[in-house]
Motif scaffolding. Structure first.
Motif, PDB file in Angstrom:
ATOM      1  N   LYS A   1     -13.960  34.370  41.703  1.00  0.00           N
ATOM      2  CA  LYS A   1     -13.032  35.016  40.767  1.00  0.00           C
ATOM      3  C   LYS A   1     -11.709  34.251  40.687  1.00  0.00           C
ATOM      4  O   LYS A   1     -11.167  34.050  39.601  1.00  0.00           O
ATOM      5  N   LYS A   2     -11.192  33.828  41.851  1.00  0.00           N
ATOM      6  CA  LYS A   2      -9.934  33.091  41.872  1.00  0.00           C
ATOM      7  C   LYS A   2     -10.051  31.759  41.140  1.00  0.00           C
ATOM      8  O   LYS A   2      -9.150  31.357  40.410  1.00  0.00           O
ATOM      9  N   ALA A   3     -11.177  31.060  41.328  1.00  0.00           N
ATOM     10  CA  ALA A   3     -11.381  29.767  40.667  1.00  0.00           C
ATOM     11  C   ALA A   3     -11.446  29.945  39.151  1.00  0.00           C
ATOM     12  O   ALA A   3     -10.915  29.124  38.404  1.00  0.00           O
ATOM     13  N   GLN A   4     -12.100  31.005  38.693  1.00  0.00           N
ATOM     14  CA  GLN A   4     -12.172  31.263  37.261  1.00  0.00           C
ATOM     15  C   GLN A   4     -10.800  31.667  36.718  1.00  0.00           C
ATOM     16  O   GLN A   4     -10.413  31.243  35.635  1.00  0.00           O
ATOM     17  N   LYS A   5     -10.054  32.471  37.472  1.00  0.00           N
ATOM     18  CA  LYS A   5      -8.730  32.914  37.028  1.00  0.00           C
ATOM     19  C   LYS A   5      -7.766  31.732  36.938  1.00  0.00           C
ATOM     20  O   LYS A   5      -6.955  31.643  36.011  1.00  0.00           O
TER      21      LYS A   5
END
Length: 73
Positions: free
Chosen positions: A59-63
């Motif tokens: 999720k953090k990488a996509q955000k």
């Protein structure tokens, strides 16, 4: 006997440096414009590493847009 160095990689989500065995590698496929899981760890192409079994890092990488397709031509 020589001491072998342990290859370290940085997670694209949380930013922590970890041994390569503790991370999953994802490779970009330019024709499909998406990332796919690299089981062998040595598939050709641009890769990104993420912590194993960590949906938070995904999720953090996509955000942070670290898993976006970027074309350089």
């Amino acid at each position: 006997m020589k001491n072998r160095s342990i290859p370290m990689r940085r997670c694209a989500g949380c930013g922590q440096s970890k041994p390569k065995e503790e991370l999953d590698r994802y490779v970009i496929r330019p024709m499909d414009k998406c990332y796919e899981y690299d089981e062998t760890g040595n598939a050709p192409g641009r890769g990104a590493y993420l912590c194993k079994n960590s949906p938070e890092c995904h999720k953090k990488a996509q955000k942070k847009r670290r898993m976006d397709f970027r074309r350089t031509d």
